[in-house]
Write a protein that holds these residues in place. Structure first.
Motif, PDB file in Angstrom:
ATOM      1  N   SER A  19      12.514  12.324   9.750  1.00 44.49           N
ATOM      2  CA  SER A  19      12.645  12.820  10.612  1.00 44.49           C
ATOM      3  C   SER A  19      14.262  13.400  10.287  1.00 44.49           C
ATOM      4  N   LYS A  20      14.842  12.124  10.331  1.00 41.61           N
ATOM      5  CA  LYS A  20      16.078  12.167  10.068  1.00 41.61           C
ATOM      6  C   LYS A  20      17.089  12.591   9.129  1.00 41.61           C
ATOM      7  N   GLN A  21      16.563  12.811   8.455  1.00 41.13           N
ATOM      8  CA  GLN A  21      16.653  12.880   6.672  1.00 41.13           C
ATOM      9  C   GLN A  21      16.425  14.241   6.655  1.00 41.13           C
ATOM     10  N   ARG A  22      14.636  14.577   7.299  1.00 40.19           N
ATOM     11  CA  ARG A  22      14.215  15.333   6.957  1.00 40.19           C
ATOM     12  C   ARG A  22      13.950  16.516   5.876  1.00 40.19           C
ATOM     13  N   SER A  23      13.124  14.511   5.034  1.00 39.54           N
ATOM     14  CA  SER A  23      12.883  14.947   4.109  1.00 39.54           C
ATOM     15  C   SER A  23      11.259  13.963   3.782  1.00 39.54           C
ATOM     16  N   LEU A  24      10.495  14.680   2.831  1.00 43.92           N
ATOM     17  CA  LEU A  24       9.413  13.746   2.461  1.00 43.92           C
ATOM     18  C   LEU A  24       9.565  12.470   1.430  1.00 43.92           C
ATOM     19  N   LEU A  25       9.897  11.429   2.032  1.00 46.51           N
ATOM     20  CA  LEU A  25      10.091  10.448   1.279  1.00 46.51           C
ATOM     21  C   LEU A  25       9.267  10.257  -0.270  1.00 46.51           C
ATOM     22  N   GLN A  26       7.048   9.770   0.682  1.00 46.25           N
ATOM     23  CA  GLN A  26       6.780   9.596  -0.320  1.00 46.25           C
ATOM     24  C   GLN A  26       5.108  10.817   0.041  1.00 46.25           C
ATOM     25  N   VAL A  27       4.328  11.092  -1.525  1.00 48.87           N
ATOM     26  CA  VAL A  27       3.044  11.696  -1.255  1.00 48.87           C
ATOM     27  C   VAL A  27       2.808  10.892  -2.476  1.00 48.87           C
ATOM     28  N   CYS A  28       1.078  10.491  -1.832  1.00 47.75           N
ATOM     29  CA  CYS A  28       0.982  10.123  -3.449  1.00 47.75           C
ATOM     30  C   CYS A  28      -0.638   9.604  -2.730  1.00 47.75           C
ATOM     31  N   SER A  29      -1.547   9.497  -3.246  1.00 44.85           N
ATOM     32  CA  SER A  29      -2.886   8.942  -3.224  1.00 44.85           C
ATOM     33  C   SER A  29      -3.362   7.785  -2.630  1.00 44.85           C
ATOM     34  N   LEU A  30      -4.313   6.818  -2.381  1.00 45.46           N
ATOM     35  CA  LEU A  30      -4.444   5.437  -2.953  1.00 45.46           C
ATOM     36  C   LEU A  30      -5.626   4.805  -1.919  1.00 45.46           C
ATOM     37  N   PRO A  31      -6.376   3.878  -2.517  1.00 46.53           N
ATOM     38  CA  PRO A  31      -6.992   3.049  -2.070  1.00 46.53           C
ATOM     39  C   PRO A  31      -7.265   3.103  -0.161  1.00 46.53           C
ATOM     40  N   ILE A  32      -7.441   2.984   0.714  1.00 43.72           N
ATOM     41  CA  ILE A  32      -7.371   2.634   1.846  1.00 43.72           C
ATOM     42  C   ILE A  32      -7.065   1.029   2.358  1.00 43.72           C
ATOM     43  N   HIS A  33      -6.971  -0.187   1.770  1.00 44.02           N
ATOM     44  CA  HIS A  33      -6.209  -0.965   1.657  1.00 44.02           C
ATOM     45  C   HIS A  33      -5.066  -0.859   1.102  1.00 44.02           C
ATOM     46  N   LYS A  34      -4.681  -0.986   0.359  1.00 45.66           N
ATOM     47  CA  LYS A  34      -3.212  -0.214  -0.043  1.00 45.66           C
ATOM     48  C   LYS A  34      -2.778   0.666   0.840  1.00 45.66           C
ATOM     49  N   ALA A  35      -3.129   1.609   1.029  1.00 42.78           N
ATOM     50  CA  ALA A  35      -2.335   2.443   2.304  1.00 42.78           C
ATOM     51  C   ALA A  35      -1.970   1.339   3.934  1.00 42.78           C
ATOM     52  N   MET A  36      -3.153   1.805   3.535  1.00 42.93           N
ATOM     53  CA  MET A  36      -2.489   0.175   5.094  1.00 42.93           C
ATOM     54  C   MET A  36      -1.619  -0.595   4.437  1.00 42.93           C
ATOM     55  N   GLU A  37      -1.774  -2.025   3.880  1.00 46.66           N
ATOM     56  CA  GLU A  37      -0.638  -2.440   3.439  1.00 46.66           C
ATOM     57  C   GLU A  37       0.749  -1.533   3.333  1.00 46.66           C
ATOM     58  N   ARG A  38       1.018  -0.753   3.157  1.00 44.40           N
ATOM     59  CA  ARG A  38       2.239   0.091   3.209  1.00 44.40           C
ATOM     60  C   ARG A  38       3.171   0.732   4.946  1.00 44.40           C
ATOM     61  N   VAL A  39       1.554   1.083   5.203  1.00 45.02           N
ATOM     62  CA  VAL A  39       1.790   1.221   7.002  1.00 45.02           C
ATOM     63  C   VAL A  39       2.713  -0.281   7.498  1.00 45.02           C
ATOM     64  N   ARG A  40       1.423  -1.679   7.372  1.00 41.53           N
ATOM     65  CA  ARG A  40       1.554  -2.504   7.894  1.00 41.53           C
ATOM     66  C   ARG A  40       3.601  -2.866   7.269  1.00 41.53           C
ATOM     67  N   SER A  41       3.503  -2.988   6.124  1.00 41.12           N
ATOM     68  CA  SER A  41       5.092  -3.214   5.303  1.00 41.12           C
ATOM     69  C   SER A  41       6.172  -2.011   6.270  1.00 41.12           C
ATOM     70  N   LEU A  42       5.598  -0.078   5.991  1.00 40.87           N
ATOM     71  CA  LEU A  42       6.422  -0.066   6.900  1.00 40.87           C
ATOM     72  C   LEU A  42       7.080  -0.123   8.512  1.00 40.87           C
ATOM     73  N   TYR A  43       5.884  -0.785   8.990  1.00 40.17           N
ATOM     74  CA  TYR A  43       6.438  -0.853  10.280  1.00 40.17           C
ATOM     75  C   TYR A  43       6.957  -2.526  10.258  1.00 40.17           C
ATOM     76  N   ASP A  44       7.186  -3.209   9.875  1.00 35.36           N
ATOM     77  CA  ASP A  44       6.985  -4.483   9.728  1.00 35.36           C
ATOM     78  C   ASP A  44       8.891  -3.820   9.134  1.00 35.36           C
ATOM     79  N   GLU A  45       8.920  -3.578   8.072  1.00 33.28           N
ATOM     80  CA  GLU A  45      10.396  -2.887   8.090  1.00 33.28           C
ATOM     81  C   GLU A  45      11.433  -2.203   9.080  1.00 33.28           C
TER      82      GLU A  45
END
Length: 146
Positions: A19-45
């Motif tokens: 929302s600060k950059q007003r831009s999409l950083l990533q758009v893709c599709s993943l298996p559910i477990h990979k999407a969950m890993e990415r959410v956790r990684s973003l949250y932790d980061e």
């Protein structure tokens, strides 16, 4: 803030909006477990030092009341309803996962999201020039513009 859009299904649509950059950083599709890993990684980061908040928006087909099965053969109707059950189960999994993770999230009714954009329309609307599929675009539209 960082917004993550999740379009539930066998191919989980996944998108990240800054929302600060007003831009999409990533758009893709993943298996559910990979999407969950990415959410956790973003949250932790972001929790660890950047100071931004991560908010996840998940399309929730459990809030949908119409599935368009009235003009189908019994076999086609059965397959469609099995698919509906599958994405509803995925939404429940996301709901439980995000609650346990402690990330802020919103379960979004399908009628509150723009879906099924063509690649060309999506590019024109968002400016995202990389290749996408329907699932990734649907995930992106959950967070685009926040």
């Amino acid at each position: 803030m960082i917004y993550v859009g999740i379009d539930t299904g066998v191919n989980t649509g996944f998108a990240v909006w800054d929302s600060k950059q007003r831009s999409l950083l990533q758009v893709c599709s993943l298996p559910i477990h990979k999407a969950m890993e990415r959410v956790r990684s973003l949250y932790d980061e972001y929790k660890a030092g950047i100071g931004d908040k991560v908010i996840v928006r998940v399309e929730d087909p459990r809030q949908r009341t119409w599935f368009g099965t009235e003009r189908m053969s019994r076999e086609m109707e059965r397959k469609k309803l099995q698919g509906v059950g599958s994405v509803k189960r995925d939404a429940s999994i996301w709901d439980d996962y995000l609650k346990e993770l402690g990330v802020e999230y919103e379960m979004v009714a399908p009628k509150r999201n723009v879906t099924k954009l063509t690649q060309e329309r999506f590019k024109a609307l968002t400016g995202w020039q990389k290749q996408t599929n329907e699932h990734g675009r649907d995930g992106a539209m959950l967070v685009y513009g926040f």
